[in-house]
Design an enzyme around this catalytic site. Sequence first.
Site, PDB file in Angstrom:
ATOM      1  N   THR A  72      29.705  49.511  -3.391  1.00  0.00           N
ATOM      2  CA  THR A  72      29.524  48.568  -2.214  1.00  0.00           C
ATOM      3  C   THR A  72      31.002  48.602  -1.678  1.00  0.00           C
ATOM      4  O   THR A  72      31.025  48.802  -0.098  1.00  0.00           O
ATOM      5  CB  THR A  72      29.038  47.161  -2.875  1.00  0.00           C
ATOM      6  OG1 THR A  72      27.969  47.184  -3.534  1.00  0.00           O
ATOM      7  CG2 THR A  72      29.070  46.281  -1.653  1.00  0.00           C
ATOM      8  N   ASN A 150      17.599  55.487  -3.929  1.00  0.00           N
ATOM      9  CA  ASN A 150      17.498  54.690  -5.056  1.00  0.00           C
ATOM     10  C   ASN A 150      16.170  54.147  -5.192  1.00  0.00           C
ATOM     11  O   ASN A 150      15.933  53.834  -6.473  1.00  0.00           O
ATOM     12  CB  ASN A 150      18.717  53.398  -4.852  1.00  0.00           C
ATOM     13  CG  ASN A 150      18.584  52.687  -3.544  1.00  0.00           C
ATOM     14  OD1 ASN A 150      18.647  53.326  -2.640  1.00  0.00           O
ATOM     15  ND2 ASN A 150      18.275  51.430  -3.844  1.00  0.00           N
ATOM     16  N   CYS A 327      18.150  45.720  -6.426  1.00  0.00           N
ATOM     17  CA  CYS A 327      19.143  45.387  -5.439  1.00  0.00           C
ATOM     18  C   CYS A 327      18.562  44.533  -4.291  1.00  0.00           C
ATOM     19  O   CYS A 327      19.363  43.735  -3.524  1.00  0.00           O
ATOM     20  CB  CYS A 327      20.007  46.440  -4.731  1.00  0.00           C
ATOM     21  SG  CYS A 327      20.570  47.959  -5.748  1.00  0.00           S
TER      22      CYS A 327
HETATM   23  N1  PMP Z   1      24.583  52.771  -3.498  1.00  0.00           N
HETATM   24  C1  PMP Z   1      23.409  53.332  -4.021  1.00  0.00           C
HETATM   25  C2  PMP Z   1      22.412  54.352  -3.577  1.00  0.00           C
HETATM   26  C3  PMP Z   1      22.909  52.301  -5.108  1.00  0.00           C
HETATM   27  O1  PMP Z   1      21.882  52.402  -5.648  1.00  0.00           O
HETATM   28  C4  PMP Z   1      23.834  51.145  -5.426  1.00  0.00           C
HETATM   29  C5  PMP Z   1      23.390  50.380  -6.598  1.00  0.00           C
HETATM   30  N2  PMP Z   1      22.282  49.982  -6.794  1.00  0.00           N
HETATM   31  C6  PMP Z   1      24.786  50.990  -4.652  1.00  0.00           C
HETATM   32  C7  PMP Z   1      25.206  51.714  -3.501  1.00  0.00           C
HETATM   33  C8  PMP Z   1      25.861  49.924  -4.890  1.00  0.00           C
HETATM   34  O2  PMP Z   1      26.580  50.064  -6.077  1.00  0.00           O
HETATM   35  P1  PMP Z   1      27.478  48.844  -6.766  1.00  0.00           P
HETATM   36  O3  PMP Z   1      26.603  47.769  -7.241  1.00  0.00           O
HETATM   37  O4  PMP Z   1      28.211  49.513  -8.144  1.00  0.00           O
HETATM   38  O5  PMP Z   1      28.414  48.383  -5.721  1.00  0.00           O
END
Ligand code: PMP
Length: 385
Positions: A72, A150, A327
């Site tokens: 993120t 994702n 997410c």
């Molecule tokens: N990009 C993608 C494609 C993800 O799947 C995720 C996590 N779900 C993130 C970014 C964000 O990662 P983080 O939660 O470690 O910040």
Amino acid sequence: MSEIYLDNAATTKVYPEVIQTITEALNEDYYNPSSFYRSASGVRAKINHAKETVAKALNVDPKELIFTSGATESNNTIINSTVKRGRKDFNIITSSVEHPSVMNVFKEYENQGVDVRYIPVDEKGNLDLEWLKENLDDKTILLSVMAVNNELGTIMDLASVKKIKDKQAPKCIFHVDYVQAFLKSTDPRINLKKIKPDAVSVSAHKIHGPKGVGALAFRKETKLKPLLLGGGQEEGLRSGTENTASILGFSKAVEIMGEKQADVEKKLRELTDYLAEQISRIEGSKINSPEDGLPGLLNASFKDVKSEVLLHMLDQKGILISAGSACSTHVKDSYVHGAIGLRPEYSHGTIRISMDETTTKEDIDTLLDNLKQAIKNLRKLTTRN
Ligand code: PMP
């Protein structure tokens, strides 16, 4: 009751060796790596070694990588950095199925009046490259496209994207959210050595490392502007005392995953194909993932079934899967479903199954038995009402 964990796209179980590395680091490497005594230099050396390991896996020089608090932050850093450098008349492009940590930053700039363009996708999440050819121009300063979606597991054709970019907008920064692909796919469409993007984001917790640590790799020509200002760590590009234990744990996970990658990828391809074949036999089912998607990730919908209820029923049997993506659980309907044109009667009954190296055929068979039973029961209930 034993647990069958099939939500590895949300996060993964931490490797025991990683836990050991982290524990040792917390016990022994507590010195501030920026301090001047020898014990602190020892910690600095370990962080440098970790950086070499992660940088190598991302095909960049260690000087071209900063550790962050996760993808993120990496995504926010590169997007903000590039847009801040933008002069008067520019546009930025991303896909319509990015993770919220990219999508919401683009939306924010759109609200501020920036010319933001979203690449449409087909029903399997594949990019519309003809659209890109028509919309990418010499005023595009940023092109940000994920390597693997994702929710769907779609492997994006970044090799073709890069060719289009080089031809039509050679100066534009090409950023890749590589989170779901990192050490999971050797597909030539997303081969970093060949594509050489200007910036790449990754996160440790998707590869059996700890949460809250990730990296942003960038070509030195990319002239990164920091998101966080402070003590000037990471050559001034990411201030804040280094998260030593997590960084060392991250690098350990990279080492272990890297060694197993080819074998795991092959095994997961077979299991995913088997699962897709079995699910397609269930009445009213629809596979949303492409056949050439990421091994280990399968997204499917079941007509006239509510995925929350389905998930809950499987949870009671010790089987953990996800609806679309973890997410965006608080968002009503996934915008990814909208982008692939999934009709509401299917969209509401969408699930994502994501495996890891420990997943067995028995696990998949247990999931299938319980899934079929749960769908049957749910449909009986809805027809009775
Ligand atoms: N990009 C993608 C494609 C993800 O799947 C995720 C996590 N779900 C993130 C970014 C964000 O990662 P983080 O939660 O470690 O910040």
